[in-house]
Scaffold this active site. Structure first.
Site, PDB file in Angstrom:
ATOM      1  N   THR A  19       0.806  -1.248   0.000  1.00 28.22           N
ATOM      2  CA  THR A  19       0.000   0.000   0.000  1.00 28.22           C
ATOM      3  C   THR A  19       0.829   1.283   0.000  1.00 28.22           C
ATOM      4  OG1 THR A  19      -0.159   0.080   2.412  1.00 28.22           O
ATOM      5  CG2 THR A  19      -1.887  -1.155   1.253  1.00 28.22           C
ATOM      6  N   TYR A  53       3.757   5.529   5.372  1.00 24.13           N
ATOM      7  CA  TYR A  53       3.152   5.705   4.056  1.00 24.13           C
ATOM      8  C   TYR A  53       2.166   6.865   4.053  1.00 24.13           C
ATOM      9  CZ  TYR A  53       5.160   1.036   3.260  1.00 24.13           C
ATOM     10  OH  TYR A  53       6.008  -0.036   3.155  1.00 24.13           O
ATOM     11  N   GLN A 161       8.641 -13.023  13.763  1.00 25.43           N
ATOM     12  CA  GLN A 161       7.900 -13.969  12.907  1.00 25.43           C
ATOM     13  C   GLN A 161       8.291 -13.890  11.440  1.00 25.43           C
ATOM     14  OE1 GLN A 161       5.846 -16.287  14.148  1.00 25.43           O
ATOM     15  NE2 GLN A 161       6.174 -15.503  16.220  1.00 25.43           N
ATOM     16  N   TYR A 192       9.190  -7.373  -0.723  1.00 29.80           N
ATOM     17  CA  TYR A 192       8.594  -6.097  -1.177  1.00 29.80           C
ATOM     18  C   TYR A 192       9.170  -5.701  -2.527  1.00 29.80           C
ATOM     19  CZ  TYR A 192      12.405  -3.045   0.887  1.00 29.80           C
ATOM     20  OH  TYR A 192      13.579  -2.408   1.210  1.00 29.80           O
ATOM     21  N   SER A 200      10.442   0.258 -12.587  1.00 32.13           N
ATOM     22  CA  SER A 200      11.195   1.511 -12.468  1.00 32.13           C
ATOM     23  C   SER A 200      12.484   1.332 -11.649  1.00 32.13           C
ATOM     24  CB  SER A 200      10.335   2.637 -11.909  1.00 32.13           C
ATOM     25  OG  SER A 200       9.942   2.332 -10.608  1.00 32.13           O
ATOM     26  N   LEU A 201      12.559   0.286 -10.821  1.00 34.51           N
ATOM     27  CA  LEU A 201      13.816   0.054 -10.085  1.00 34.51           C
ATOM     28  C   LEU A 201      14.899  -0.493 -11.016  1.00 34.51           C
ATOM     29  CD1 LEU A 201      12.614  -1.578  -6.731  1.00 34.51           C
ATOM     30  CD2 LEU A 201      13.198   0.796  -7.148  1.00 34.51           C
TER      31      LEU A 201
HETATM   32  N1  NAP Z   1       9.359  -2.647   4.286  1.00 31.84           N
HETATM   33  C1  NAP Z   1       9.827  -1.757   3.443  1.00 31.84           C
HETATM   34  O1  NAP Z   1      10.815  -1.063   3.695  1.00 31.84           O
HETATM   35  C2  NAP Z   1       9.131  -1.590   2.123  1.00 31.84           C
HETATM   36  C3  NAP Z   1       9.746  -0.873   1.088  1.00 31.84           C
HETATM   37  C4  NAP Z   1       9.064  -0.769  -0.127  1.00 31.84           C
HETATM   38  C5  NAP Z   1       7.812  -1.351  -0.282  1.00 31.84           C
HETATM   39  N2  NAP Z   1       7.222  -2.003   0.769  1.00 31.84           N
HETATM   40  C6  NAP Z   1       5.889  -2.636   0.648  1.00 31.84           C
HETATM   41  O2  NAP Z   1       5.880  -3.455  -0.500  1.00 31.84           O
HETATM   42  C7  NAP Z   1       4.822  -3.055  -1.362  1.00 31.84           C
HETATM   43  C8  NAP Z   1       5.175  -3.334  -2.801  1.00 31.84           C
HETATM   44  O3  NAP Z   1       6.286  -2.560  -3.217  1.00 31.84           O
HETATM   45  P1  NAP Z   1       6.128  -1.274  -4.150  1.00 31.84           P
HETATM   46  O4  NAP Z   1       4.753  -0.752  -4.054  1.00 31.84           O
HETATM   47  O5  NAP Z   1       7.251  -0.359  -3.828  1.00 31.84           O
HETATM   48  O6  NAP Z   1       6.431  -1.843  -5.602  1.00 31.84           O
HETATM   49  P2  NAP Z   1       5.787  -3.000  -6.514  1.00 31.84           P
HETATM   50  O7  NAP Z   1       4.701  -3.699  -5.819  1.00 31.84           O
HETATM   51  O8  NAP Z   1       6.941  -3.777  -7.039  1.00 31.84           O
HETATM   52  O9  NAP Z   1       5.211  -2.151  -7.730  1.00 31.84           O
HETATM   53  C9  NAP Z   1       4.086  -1.330  -7.597  1.00 31.84           C
HETATM   54  C10 NAP Z   1       3.785  -0.763  -8.972  1.00 31.84           C
HETATM   55  O10 NAP Z   1       3.403  -1.830  -9.854  1.00 31.84           O
HETATM   56  C11 NAP Z   1       2.189  -1.508 -10.500  1.00 31.84           C
HETATM   57  N3  NAP Z   1       1.463  -2.773 -10.724  1.00 31.84           N
HETATM   58  C12 NAP Z   1       0.893  -3.584  -9.809  1.00 31.84           C
HETATM   59  N4  NAP Z   1       0.370  -4.669 -10.402  1.00 31.84           N
HETATM   60  C13 NAP Z   1       0.610  -4.529 -11.728  1.00 31.84           C
HETATM   61  C14 NAP Z   1       0.300  -5.310 -12.868  1.00 31.84           C
HETATM   62  N5  NAP Z   1      -0.351  -6.478 -12.769  1.00 31.84           N
HETATM   63  N6  NAP Z   1       0.701  -4.857 -14.088  1.00 31.84           N
HETATM   64  C15 NAP Z   1       1.364  -3.676 -14.216  1.00 31.84           C
HETATM   65  N7  NAP Z   1       1.690  -2.893 -13.171  1.00 31.84           N
HETATM   66  C16 NAP Z   1       1.313  -3.324 -11.939  1.00 31.84           C
HETATM   67  C17 NAP Z   1       1.456  -0.580  -9.566  1.00 31.84           C
HETATM   68  O11 NAP Z   1       0.579   0.207 -10.335  1.00 31.84           O
HETATM   69  P3  NAP Z   1      -0.881   0.701  -9.809  1.00 31.84           P
HETATM   70  O12 NAP Z   1      -0.689   1.074  -8.372  1.00 31.84           O
HETATM   71  O13 NAP Z   1      -1.203   1.805 -10.722  1.00 31.84           O
HETATM   72  O14 NAP Z   1      -1.838  -0.463  -9.938  1.00 31.84           O
HETATM   73  C18 NAP Z   1       2.614   0.221  -8.994  1.00 31.84           C
HETATM   74  O15 NAP Z   1       2.982   1.263  -9.884  1.00 31.84           O
HETATM   75  C19 NAP Z   1       4.650  -1.566  -1.015  1.00 31.84           C
HETATM   76  O16 NAP Z   1       3.452  -1.031  -1.531  1.00 31.84           O
HETATM   77  C20 NAP Z   1       4.759  -1.621   0.480  1.00 31.84           C
HETATM   78  O17 NAP Z   1       3.568  -2.096   1.062  1.00 31.84           O
HETATM   79  C21 NAP Z   1       7.885  -2.167   1.954  1.00 31.84           C
END
Ligand code: NAP
Length: 283
Positions: A19, A53, A161, A192, A200-201
């Site tokens: 999220t 967030y 956990q 994640y 984009s990464l």
């Molecule tokens: N613990 C930590 O330090 C940490 C760090 C980073 C992230 N996180 C968690 O991990 C989650 C996931 O990472 P993230 O959000 O950075 O990156 P991600 O999940 O790798 O990528 C998210 C992007 O992918 C797009 N997307 C999702 N499903 C898709 C599909 N089927 N086809 C094309 N594009 C798609 C989304 O677009 P739309 O939104 O437009 O659908 C968004 O732009 C985060 O949201 C967060 O909850 C945790």
């Protein structure tokens, strides 16, 4: 939907919902709520969020999205910032997350990344919140091998956990030492950025010929292929963020697809698992 069982018996769906950035733009709010609800209604129990967030905006949007559902059927993960991971501030930070999510407990509270508070103090605070019933369990995020070793040596450190870290096809560093260490201790990895933030990464990931060819073979998109790769890893949960219903649908559809051993081998060949220690990648 397939689930992973934690050491404490909690069951989490292999596919969770990220999220980060959700709730930041009022224009997308209804679509983001619809996407989360689509996920819940199609069997996903895990929602990953953090006080960081949008400074609580993501938690508040989730609070609204989950309002119609049975709280006990959901698994809410939130995270405490390093500056709040101490005796003085953690309980208030947790209370703020509970209020924003409109709930009275978190299923899992993660230490977002390590700060300057002694780890033993943070563990004490997490255990205290558990004893008060404000959180049911806790874990960590962005902990590398040495951090995990230090944690596990502390009193109650073994209550950890899970560890949530960066992992996707183009960033496999954890496979060399961190993940095998966690696997031995039955501490699952939450991956994640499983889609490398929609590429984009790593700009070239989605255009790589092996990715596009295998995606064509499976009749899926390159994004879905990235997710399939993460879902194929043992002891791992993937938490892609999808703010659009069509993306949520595509991600859930991945649970009915499978990479063959041969396709997995081709991906491993194009994006090899590390042969030496690589320190943890963080976004
Ligand atoms: N613990 C930590 O330090 C940490 C760090 C980073 C992230 N996180 C968690 O991990 C989650 C996931 O990472 P993230 O959000 O950075 O990156 P991600 O999940 O790798 O990528 C998210 C992007 O992918 C797009 N997307 C999702 N499903 C898709 C599909 N089927 N086809 C094309 N594009 C798609 C989304 O677009 P739309 O939104 O437009 O659908 C968004 O732009 C985060 O949201 C967060 O909850 C945790």
């Amino acid at each position: 939907m397939k689930k992973i069982t934690l050491k404490n018996g909690d069951k989490l769906t292999l596919l969770g919902m990220g999220t980060w950035f959700i709730g930041d733009n009022a224009h997308y709010r209804q679509e983001e709520i619809a996407a989360l609800r689509y996920g819940i209604e199609h069997g996903i129990n895990l929602i990953d969020t953090a006080e960081m967030y949008g400074n609580g905006r993501a938690e508040r949007l989730i609070g609204e999205a989950i309002a119609p559902y049975d709280r006990n059927s959901l698994y809410l993960i939130s995270k405490v910032l390093p500056n709040n991971a101490n005796k003085r501030k953690m309980e208030q930070a947790c209370n703020n997350s509970l209020k924003a999510l409109n709930t009275d407990y978190l299923d899992m509270y993660l230490y977002h990344w390590r700060g300057t508070t002694p780890l033993a103090e943070t563990v004490e605070c997490l255990e205290a919140l558990k004893n008060k019933g404000k959180i049911k369990a806790w874990g960590v995020s962005n902990f590398d091998l040495e951090d995990m070793q230090e944690l596990l040596a502390l009193p109650n450190g073994n209550q950890c956990q899970l560890n949530e870290v960066l992992f996707h096809l183009g960033s496999r560093g954890i496979e060399y030492a961190l993940k095998p260490y966690q696997d031995k201790l039955a501490i699952p990895t939450v991956a994640y950025c499983p889609l490398a933030q929609a590429g984009s990464l790593q700009r070239n990931l989605l255009r790589h010929p092996e990715v596009t060819t295998i995606a064509e073979e499976l009749n899926c998109t390159p994004y879905q292929l990235l997710l399939l790769f993460v879902l194929a890893q043992p002891n791992m949960i993937a938490i892609p963020k999808a703010g659009q219903v069509r993306h949520m649908k595509e991600n859930i559809a991945c649970l009915d697809m499978q990479l063959t051993q041969q396709q997995l081998a081709r991906l491993n060949n194009a994006f090899p698992s590390p042969t030496h220690r690589i320190h943890l990648d963080i976004v």
